[in-house]
Design a protein around this motif. Structure first.
Motif, PDB file in Angstrom:
ATOM      1  N   ASP A   1       0.740  -1.219   0.027  1.00  0.00           N
ATOM      2  CA  ASP A   1      -0.172   0.261  -0.034  1.00  0.00           C
ATOM      3  C   ASP A   1       0.942   1.057  -0.155  1.00  0.00           C
ATOM      4  OD1 ASP A   1       0.962   0.132   2.639  1.00  0.00           O
ATOM      5  OD2 ASP A   1      -0.959   0.316   3.550  1.00  0.00           O
ATOM      6  N   ALA A   2       2.199   1.095  -0.448  1.00  0.00           N
ATOM      7  CA  ALA A   2       3.028   2.417  -0.498  1.00  0.00           C
ATOM      8  C   ALA A   2       2.476   3.601  -1.226  1.00  0.00           C
ATOM      9  CB  ALA A   2       4.319   1.953  -1.128  1.00  0.00           C
ATOM     10  N   TYR A   3       1.456   3.273  -2.167  1.00  0.00           N
ATOM     11  CA  TYR A   3       0.993   4.605  -2.804  1.00  0.00           C
ATOM     12  C   TYR A   3      -0.256   4.910  -2.447  1.00  0.00           C
ATOM     13  CZ  TYR A   3       4.763   4.193  -6.303  1.00  0.00           C
ATOM     14  OH  TYR A   3       6.003   4.110  -6.792  1.00  0.00           O
ATOM     15  N   LEU A   4      -0.807   4.578  -1.334  1.00  0.00           N
ATOM     16  CA  LEU A   4      -1.919   4.934  -0.689  1.00  0.00           C
ATOM     17  C   LEU A   4      -1.606   5.945   0.616  1.00  0.00           C
ATOM     18  CD1 LEU A   4      -5.099   5.071  -0.081  1.00  0.00           C
ATOM     19  CD2 LEU A   4      -4.595   3.296   1.631  1.00  0.00           C
ATOM     20  N   VAL A   5      -2.095   7.115   0.482  1.00  0.00           N
ATOM     21  CA  VAL A   5      -1.453   8.308   1.130  1.00  0.00           C
ATOM     22  C   VAL A   5      -2.374   8.682   2.019  1.00  0.00           C
ATOM     23  CG1 VAL A   5      -0.458  10.418   1.268  1.00  0.00           C
ATOM     24  CG2 VAL A   5       0.248   9.181  -0.447  1.00  0.00           C
ATOM     25  N   GLN A   6      -2.464   8.711   3.468  1.00  0.00           N
ATOM     26  CA  GLN A   6      -3.583   9.367   4.315  1.00  0.00           C
ATOM     27  C   GLN A   6      -2.868  10.715   4.845  1.00  0.00           C
ATOM     28  OE1 GLN A   6      -4.101   6.257   7.106  1.00  0.00           O
ATOM     29  NE2 GLN A   6      -6.277   5.733   6.111  1.00  0.00           N
ATOM     30  N   VAL A   7      -3.699  11.938   4.805  1.00  0.00           N
ATOM     31  CA  VAL A   7      -3.294  13.018   5.470  1.00  0.00           C
ATOM     32  C   VAL A   7      -4.467  13.402   6.403  1.00  0.00           C
ATOM     33  CG1 VAL A   7      -2.753  15.452   4.982  1.00  0.00           C
ATOM     34  CG2 VAL A   7      -2.180  13.942   3.340  1.00  0.00           C
ATOM     35  N   ILE A   8      -4.145  13.340   7.660  1.00  0.00           N
ATOM     36  CA  ILE A   8      -5.247  13.477   8.614  1.00  0.00           C
ATOM     37  C   ILE A   8      -4.985  14.788   9.542  1.00  0.00           C
ATOM     38  CG2 ILE A   8      -6.247  12.494  10.945  1.00  0.00           C
ATOM     39  CD1 ILE A   8      -4.922   9.855   9.680  1.00  0.00           C
ATOM     40  N   TRP A   9      -6.056  15.708   9.600  1.00  0.00           N
ATOM     41  CA  TRP A   9      -6.173  16.825  10.378  1.00  0.00           C
ATOM     42  C   TRP A   9      -7.362  16.780  11.346  1.00  0.00           C
ATOM     43  CZ3 TRP A   9      -6.507  17.163   5.399  1.00  0.00           C
ATOM     44  CH2 TRP A   9      -7.645  17.306   4.510  1.00  0.00           C
ATOM     45  N   GLU A  10      -7.416  18.059  12.254  1.00  0.00           N
ATOM     46  CA  GLU A  10      -8.688  18.192  12.992  1.00  0.00           C
ATOM     47  C   GLU A  10      -9.278  19.528  12.769  1.00  0.00           C
ATOM     48  OE1 GLU A  10      -6.483  18.069  16.809  1.00  0.00           O
ATOM     49  OE2 GLU A  10      -6.457  15.927  17.067  1.00  0.00           O
ATOM     50  N   TYR A  11     -10.578  19.513  13.017  1.00  0.00           N
ATOM     51  CA  TYR A  11     -11.186  20.951  13.182  1.00  0.00           C
ATOM     52  C   TYR A  11     -11.760  20.808  14.727  1.00  0.00           C
ATOM     53  CZ  TYR A  11     -11.339  20.641   8.008  1.00  0.00           C
ATOM     54  OH  TYR A  11     -11.271  20.571   6.750  1.00  0.00           O
ATOM     55  N   ASN A  12     -10.988  21.884  15.484  1.00  0.00           N
ATOM     56  CA  ASN A  12     -11.518  22.020  16.846  1.00  0.00           C
ATOM     57  C   ASN A  12     -12.468  23.201  16.930  1.00  0.00           C
ATOM     58  OD1 ASN A  12      -9.698  20.202  18.450  1.00  0.00           O
ATOM     59  ND2 ASN A  12      -8.228  21.269  16.988  1.00  0.00           N
ATOM     60  N   ARG A  13     -13.515  22.986  16.249  1.00  0.00           N
ATOM     61  CA  ARG A  13     -14.738  23.957  15.938  1.00  0.00           C
ATOM     62  C   ARG A  13     -15.931  23.324  15.338  1.00  0.00           C
ATOM     63  NH1 ARG A  13     -12.848  28.597  13.128  1.00  0.00           N
ATOM     64  NH2 ARG A  13     -11.029  28.504  14.310  1.00  0.00           N
ATOM     65  N   VAL A  14     -16.885  23.971  15.393  1.00  0.00           N
ATOM     66  CA  VAL A  14     -18.215  23.448  14.562  1.00  0.00           C
ATOM     67  C   VAL A  14     -17.866  23.681  13.168  1.00  0.00           C
ATOM     68  CG1 VAL A  14     -20.641  23.699  14.281  1.00  0.00           C
ATOM     69  CG2 VAL A  14     -19.691  24.105  16.540  1.00  0.00           C
ATOM     70  N   ILE A  15     -18.394  22.603  12.111  1.00  0.00           N
ATOM     71  CA  ILE A  15     -18.028  23.026  10.920  1.00  0.00           C
ATOM     72  C   ILE A  15     -19.349  22.770  10.064  1.00  0.00           C
ATOM     73  CG2 ILE A  15     -15.401  22.656  10.865  1.00  0.00           C
ATOM     74  CD1 ILE A  15     -16.196  19.894   9.628  1.00  0.00           C
ATOM     75  N   ASP A  16     -19.452  23.374   9.108  1.00  0.00           N
ATOM     76  CA  ASP A  16     -20.815  23.314   8.092  1.00  0.00           C
ATOM     77  C   ASP A  16     -20.176  22.140   7.134  1.00  0.00           C
ATOM     78  OD1 ASP A  16     -22.476  23.228   6.167  1.00  0.00           O
ATOM     79  OD2 ASP A  16     -22.722  25.446   6.147  1.00  0.00           O
ATOM     80  N   VAL A  17     -20.799  21.019   7.360  1.00  0.00           N
ATOM     81  CA  VAL A  17     -20.158  19.718   6.669  1.00  0.00           C
ATOM     82  C   VAL A  17     -20.756  20.107   5.374  1.00  0.00           C
ATOM     83  CG1 VAL A  17     -20.424  17.251   6.541  1.00  0.00           C
ATOM     84  CG2 VAL A  17     -20.297  18.234   8.725  1.00  0.00           C
ATOM     85  N   GLU A  18     -21.879  20.346   4.886  1.00  0.00           N
ATOM     86  CA  GLU A  18     -22.110  20.576   3.592  1.00  0.00           C
ATOM     87  C   GLU A  18     -21.508  21.572   2.907  1.00  0.00           C
ATOM     88  OE1 GLU A  18     -24.037  20.062  -0.074  1.00  0.00           O
ATOM     89  OE2 GLU A  18     -23.964  18.754   1.647  1.00  0.00           O
ATOM     90  N   ALA A  19     -21.220  22.622   3.325  1.00  0.00           N
ATOM     91  CA  ALA A  19     -20.332  23.551   2.770  1.00  0.00           C
ATOM     92  C   ALA A  19     -18.903  22.880   2.509  1.00  0.00           C
ATOM     93  CB  ALA A  19     -20.281  24.718   3.851  1.00  0.00           C
ATOM     94  N   LEU A  20     -18.314  22.261   3.372  1.00  0.00           N
ATOM     95  CA  LEU A  20     -16.964  21.692   3.113  1.00  0.00           C
ATOM     96  C   LEU A  20     -17.239  20.547   2.143  1.00  0.00           C
ATOM     97  CD1 LEU A  20     -14.210  21.392   4.281  1.00  0.00           C
ATOM     98  CD2 LEU A  20     -14.900  19.782   6.029  1.00  0.00           C
ATOM     99  N   ARG A  21     -18.277  20.029   1.979  1.00  0.00           N
ATOM    100  CA  ARG A  21     -18.275  18.841   0.856  1.00  0.00           C
ATOM    101  C   ARG A  21     -18.436  19.730  -0.511  1.00  0.00           C
ATOM    102  NH1 ARG A  21     -21.804  17.464  -2.585  1.00  0.00           N
ATOM    103  NH2 ARG A  21     -23.602  18.490  -1.702  1.00  0.00           N
ATOM    104  N   GLN A  22     -19.452  20.679  -0.501  1.00  0.00           N
ATOM    105  CA  GLN A  22     -19.178  21.540  -1.613  1.00  0.00           C
ATOM    106  C   GLN A  22     -17.703  22.341  -2.066  1.00  0.00           C
ATOM    107  OE1 GLN A  22     -21.955  24.949  -1.363  1.00  0.00           O
ATOM    108  NE2 GLN A  22     -23.648  23.397  -0.683  1.00  0.00           N
ATOM    109  N   ALA A  23     -16.979  22.634  -1.020  1.00  0.00           N
ATOM    110  CA  ALA A  23     -15.598  23.206  -1.256  1.00  0.00           C
ATOM    111  C   ALA A  23     -14.900  21.904  -1.963  1.00  0.00           C
ATOM    112  CB  ALA A  23     -14.918  23.443   0.078  1.00  0.00           C
TER     113      ALA A  23
END
Length: 194
Positions: free
Chosen positions: A10-32
Motif C-alpha cells: 500500500d506504498a502508494y496510498l497516502v493518508q493526510v489527517i487533520w482536526e477541526y477544533n470547532r463546529v463546521i458546516d459539513v455540507e459547505a465543506l463537501r461543496q468546497a
C-alpha cells in the motif's frame, strides 16, 4: 509499481489527517471539495493500460465523500478506537486505477465542536508539494461559502500543460546520456540503447 505490487503493497496510498477544533458546516465543506475536483484535473484522473499506459482526465468527477458521526459515543477512548478503525479500514481499501476519483474524504464528527478529516488518495494523482495547495484551496472556498460570498470556478490547467511538456520532451536527455556513457572507460554491464 502500483500495477505490479498493488495487492501486496500500500506504498502508494497516502493518508493526510487533520482536526477541526470547532463546529463546521459539513455540507459547505463537501461543496468546497466539489469545487476543488472541478478546478484540479488530477482529482479526475484515471489510467488505462490495455495497449499502453495512458492517463485519462474525465470532464466530470464525483467526490467520494464519507461523513461518519461517532459523537454518540460519550467515552473518548471508544471514539478514538472507532477513528483508528476507520483509518485502518481505509488503508485496506484499494483504489481502482481505471476509475476516476482516486481519493476519498472522510469527515468524522467526534463532538459538536471537534471533527477529524482523513484525506486519502493514491499517490499517482498528488505529491507532497501539491497537497498543501489543494487543502488551502478547499479551506479558502469553504470560508467563501460560509460567508455567502460568490465562488468563481477557475480551472487550473497546469497539470495538463506539464504532462504535454513532458511528453514532448521525453527524449531530450537521451543524446546527453549516450555521449556520457560513451566516455566511461570501464562499462561493466552497461548497455547503450540507441
Amino acid at each position: 509499481h502500483a500495477l505490479k505490487q498493488g495487492k501486496l503493497d500500500d506504498a502508494y496510498l497516502v493518508q493526510v489527517i487533520w482536526e477541526y477544533n470547532r463546529v463546521i458546516d459539513v455540507e459547505a465543506l463537501r461543496q468546497a471539495w466539489n469545487y476543488a475536483q472541478k478546478r484540479y484535473s488530477a482529482l479526475r484522473l484515471r489510467f488505462d493500460w490495455e495497449e499502453e499506459l495512458i492517463q485519462i482526465i474525465d470532464k466530470k468527477g464525483v467526490v467520494e465523500w464519507r461523513f461518519i458521526d461517532i459523537s454518540d459515543q460519550l467515552d473518548s477512548g471508544i471514539r478514538e478506537q472507532r477513528f483508528k478503525a476507520i483509518q485502518k479500514q481505509d488503508r485496506l481499501e484499494p483504489y481502482n486505477l481505471q476509475k476516476s476519483g482516486l481519493f476519498r474524504i472522510y469527515i468524522i464528527k467526534q463532538r459538536d465542536d471537534y471533527y477529524n478529516c482523513i484525506f486519502s488518495h493514491h499517490h499517482a494523482i498528488l505529491d507532497g508539494w501539491s497537497i498543501p495547495v489543494l487543502i488551502d484551496y478547499v479551506h479558502n472556498v469553504y470560508l467563501r461559502i460560509q460567508n455567502k460570498e460568490n465562488v468563481e470556478l477557475s480551472v487550473d490547467y497546469s497539470y495538463e500543460i506539464a504532462q504535454k511538456y513532458l511528453q514532448e520532451h521525453k527524449d531530450d536527455h537521451r543524446d546527453y546520456w549516450i555521449r556520457y556513457l560513451e566516455q566511461v572507460e570501464e562499462k561493466g554491464n552497461i548497455t547503450l540503447v540507441r
